[in-house]
Motif scaffolding. Structure first.
Motif, mmCIF file in Angstrom:
data_model
loop_
_atom_site.group_PDB
_atom_site.id
_atom_site.type_symbol
_atom_site.label_atom_id
_atom_site.label_comp_id
_atom_site.label_asym_id
_atom_site.label_seq_id
_atom_site.Cartn_x
_atom_site.Cartn_y
_atom_site.Cartn_z
ATOM 1 N N ILE A 193 1.051 -1.399 -0.292
ATOM 2 C CA ILE A 193 0.088 0.056 -0.124
ATOM 3 C C ILE A 193 0.670 1.460 0.279
ATOM 4 O O ILE A 193 1.734 1.541 0.574
ATOM 5 N N THR A 194 0.535 2.438 -0.337
ATOM 6 C CA THR A 194 1.657 3.651 -0.327
ATOM 7 C C THR A 194 0.547 4.168 0.281
ATOM 8 O O THR A 194 -0.237 4.147 1.057
ATOM 9 N N HIS A 195 1.464 5.547 -0.062
ATOM 10 C CA HIS A 195 1.511 6.229 1.679
ATOM 11 C C HIS A 195 0.173 7.473 1.894
ATOM 12 O O HIS A 195 -0.556 7.208 3.255
ATOM 13 N N ARG A 196 -0.898 7.503 0.412
ATOM 14 C CA ARG A 196 -1.947 7.912 0.742
ATOM 15 C C ARG A 196 -3.287 7.381 1.178
ATOM 16 O O ARG A 196 -3.262 7.995 2.435
ATOM 17 N N PRO A 197 -3.522 5.369 0.928
ATOM 18 C CA PRO A 197 -4.036 5.481 2.029
ATOM 19 C C PRO A 197 -3.666 4.166 3.108
ATOM 20 O O PRO A 197 -4.584 4.059 4.225
ATOM 21 N N ARG A 198 -2.211 5.710 3.365
ATOM 22 C CA ARG A 198 -2.375 3.896 4.706
ATOM 23 C C ARG A 198 -2.134 5.232 5.708
ATOM 24 O O ARG A 198 -2.267 5.148 6.895
ATOM 25 N N HIS A 199 -2.181 6.839 5.242
ATOM 26 C CA HIS A 199 -2.509 7.796 6.040
ATOM 27 C C HIS A 199 -4.065 8.089 6.113
ATOM 28 O O HIS A 199 -4.658 8.245 7.107
ATOM 29 N N LEU A 200 -4.821 7.370 5.502
ATOM 30 C CA LEU A 200 -6.123 7.662 5.288
ATOM 31 C C LEU A 200 -6.810 6.045 6.642
ATOM 32 O O LEU A 200 -7.496 6.516 7.174
ATOM 33 N N MET A 201 -5.468 5.442 6.591
ATOM 34 C CA MET A 201 -6.157 4.633 7.775
ATOM 35 C C MET A 201 -5.819 5.057 8.826
ATOM 36 O O MET A 201 -6.502 4.792 9.724
ATOM 37 N N ASN A 202 -4.634 5.265 9.113
ATOM 38 C CA ASN A 202 -3.991 5.991 10.258
ATOM 39 C C ASN A 202 -5.570 7.333 10.688
ATOM 40 O O ASN A 202 -5.350 6.962 12.319
ATOM 41 N N ASP A 203 -6.002 8.098 10.062
ATOM 42 C CA ASP A 203 -6.984 9.061 10.352
ATOM 43 C C ASP A 203 -7.987 8.124 11.072
ATOM 44 O O ASP A 203 -8.710 9.121 11.410
ATOM 45 N N LEU A 204 -8.400 7.146 10.053
ATOM 46 C CA LEU A 204 -9.581 6.476 10.885
ATOM 47 C C LEU A 204 -9.699 5.649 11.694
ATOM 48 O O LEU A 204 -10.272 5.228 12.718
ATOM 49 N N ARG A 205 -8.614 5.215 12.475
ATOM 50 C CA ARG A 205 -7.822 4.029 13.780
ATOM 51 C C ARG A 205 -8.281 5.836 14.670
ATOM 52 O O ARG A 205 -8.457 5.431 15.505
ATOM 53 N N VAL A 206 -7.526 6.822 14.757
ATOM 54 C CA VAL A 206 -7.823 8.362 15.505
ATOM 55 C C VAL A 206 -8.985 8.178 15.394
ATOM 56 O O VAL A 206 -9.756 8.795 16.249
ATOM 57 N N LEU A 207 -10.142 8.402 14.583
ATOM 58 C CA LEU A 207 -11.267 8.915 14.990
ATOM 59 C C LEU A 207 -12.280 7.331 15.337
ATOM 60 O O LEU A 207 -12.705 8.351 16.032
ATOM 61 N N LEU A 208 -12.407 6.848 15.219
ATOM 62 C CA LEU A 208 -12.174 5.376 15.669
ATOM 63 C C LEU A 208 -11.981 5.000 17.373
ATOM 64 O O LEU A 208 -10.655 4.009 16.976
ATOM 65 N N PRO A 209 -12.343 5.402 18.433
ATOM 66 C CA PRO A 209 -11.441 5.167 19.516
ATOM 67 C C PRO A 209 -11.894 3.321 19.360
ATOM 68 O O PRO A 209 -11.136 2.724 20.160
ATOM 69 N N HIS A 210 -13.067 2.487 19.029
ATOM 70 C CA HIS A 210 -13.579 1.823 19.186
ATOM 71 C C HIS A 210 -12.538 0.260 18.555
ATOM 72 O O HIS A 210 -13.270 -0.923 17.835
ATOM 73 N N SER A 211 -11.952 0.571 17.529
ATOM 74 C CA SER A 211 -11.200 0.148 16.478
ATOM 75 C C SER A 211 -9.544 -0.252 16.928
ATOM 76 O O SER A 211 -8.993 -0.351 18.223
ATOM 77 N N LYS A 212 -9.531 -1.624 16.137
ATOM 78 C CA LYS A 212 -8.192 -1.906 16.841
ATOM 79 C C LYS A 212 -7.258 -1.896 15.456
ATOM 80 O O LYS A 212 -7.683 -2.419 14.348
ATOM 81 N N ALA A 213 -5.544 -2.686 16.068
ATOM 82 C CA ALA A 213 -5.286 -3.317 14.449
ATOM 83 C C ALA A 213 -4.305 -4.118 14.556
ATOM 84 O O ALA A 213 -4.225 -4.676 15.344
ATOM 85 N N ASP A 214 -3.630 -4.224 13.024
ATOM 86 C CA ASP A 214 -3.077 -5.267 13.074
ATOM 87 C C ASP A 214 -1.779 -5.191 11.574
ATOM 88 O O ASP A 214 -2.672 -4.125 11.375
ATOM 89 N N THR A 215 -1.261 -6.283 11.943
ATOM 90 C CA THR A 215 0.332 -6.301 10.665
ATOM 91 C C THR A 215 -0.757 -6.270 9.591
ATOM 92 O O THR A 215 -1.663 -6.630 8.931
ATOM 93 N N LYS A 216 0.358 -6.324 8.362
ATOM 94 C CA LYS A 216 -0.176 -6.146 6.785
ATOM 95 C C LYS A 216 -0.436 -7.518 6.804
ATOM 96 O O LYS A 216 0.585 -8.792 7.152
ATOM 97 N N LEU A 217 -0.943 -7.335 5.928
ATOM 98 C CA LEU A 217 -1.977 -8.749 5.197
ATOM 99 C C LEU A 217 -1.006 -9.049 3.808
ATOM 100 O O LEU A 217 -1.189 -8.046 3.526
ATOM 101 N N ASP A 218 -0.650 -9.812 4.116
ATOM 102 C CA ASP A 218 0.519 -10.358 3.026
ATOM 103 C C ASP A 218 -0.662 -10.490 1.281
ATOM 104 O O ASP A 218 -1.939 -10.804 1.499
ATOM 105 N N ARG A 219 -0.454 -10.175 0.539
ATOM 106 C CA ARG A 219 -1.033 -10.349 -0.982
ATOM 107 C C ARG A 219 -1.613 -11.777 -1.335
ATOM 108 O O ARG A 219 -2.316 -11.246 -2.514
ATOM 109 N N LYS A 220 -0.990 -13.109 -1.530
ATOM 110 C CA LYS A 220 -1.035 -14.012 -1.763
ATOM 111 C C LYS A 220 -2.112 -14.584 -0.891
ATOM 112 O O LYS A 220 -2.484 -16.179 -1.621
#
Length: 280
Positions: free
Chosen positions: A41-68
């Motif tokens: 994933i490139t920088h722009r969608p990655r920053h969008l993902m981080n913004d959504l994590r900040v806006l949603l306190p009931h969210s959780k994070a995980d490591t990146k999924l392999d494309r295969k």
């Protein structure tokens, strides 16, 4: 230590009152959203993902999924993380961003093409809101008129609304998530509610969701809706190149015609024009 732990659990609403066993805990909405992405994933969608994590306190994070890996593995990841909703971002050709919003593990799920991504840091907007505060969800009236939009409204409500009395949330409502429909796309905006005059100031991020398909299951299953107006990015780029090629060809033909008129030469007869000629 036991008293302190019990007092902390009582504040979060996870312990019932012993005197009244039928009393429900305050934190009854157990929605948890897993927000993560695939590799590449490139920088722009990655920053969008981080913004959504900040806006949603009931969210959780995980490591990146392999494309295969197959997408149904996301359901297992959500089960391990104890999450019943998921926002998954993936990238194609390092320029096309796709977003999956799913109710795991039984569905439904929807796949979108994400367009016009602008993050909080990029916009530099003047709005600001308290981290962890609960939002107000505002939907366009079209969401109540068309069936597939009504389904998406319920899905967005369960994903983006912060549960009441969530341990990581604040007891304030100071911003609005707006979902509007224009040009057959869903436009997302985030506004701050100014306390003085109750006006709205945009915070960010902002993005546009172009719906592709809605599935009955989570990350697959029977297709409930397919957007007939959707055009893939590859087809869109092909049409742009084709239009640019036709523009160059018309310019070359016009230059040849102008040169022939200047030299007094007759243009060669076009064999295609005879097809459109009709005998009187």
């Amino acid at each position: 230590m036991a008293k302190k732990r019990r007092r902390a659990l009582e504040q979060t609403g996870e312990v019932r009152d012993e005197g009244n066993s039928s009393k429900k805990p305050k934190w009854t909405n157990k929605q948890r959203v897993l927000i993560f992405c695939s590799r590449g994933i490139t920088h722009r969608p990655r920053h969008l993902m981080n913004d959504l994590r900040v806006l949603l306190p009931h969210s959780k994070a995980d490591t990146k999924l392999d494309r295969k890996d197959q997408l149904f593995i996301v359901n297992e990841v959500c089960e391990m993380k104890n999450c019943n909703k998921c926002i998954f971002l993936e990238m194609r050709k390092k320029q096309d961003a796709y977003m999956w919003i799913s109710d795991t593990p039984h569905g439904p799920s929807a796949k979108f093409l994400v367009e016009n991504i602008h993050t909080m840091d990029e916009l530099k907007l003047t709005g600001n809101c308290l981290k962890g505060s609960r939002p107000i969800l505002s939907f366009d009236t079209v969401f109540d008129q068309i069936p597939h939009y009504s389904l998406l409204k319920e899905l967005f409500t369960q994903v983006f609304s912060t549960p009441c009395y969530h341990p990581k949330s604040k007891p304030f409502v100071d911003h609005v998530f707006n979902f509007s429909i224009a040009d057959n796309r869903i436009w997302f905006r985030n506004y701050q509610i100014v306390e003085e005059d109750l006006s709205l100031v945009e915070i960010g991020p902002r993005f546009v969701l172009n719906i592709i398909r809605i599935f009955e299951g989570s990350f697959g299953g029977i297709c409930l809706y397919e957007n007939p107006l959707y055009r893939s990015p590859n087809e869109h780029r092909r049409l742009l190149k084709q239009g640019a090629g036709m523009k160059f060809r018309n310019r070359v033909d016009a230059r040849m015609a102008f040169t022939a008129r200047q030299s007094g030469m007759e243009l060669p007869e076009d064999e295609v024009e005879q097809v459109f000629q009709q005998d009187v």
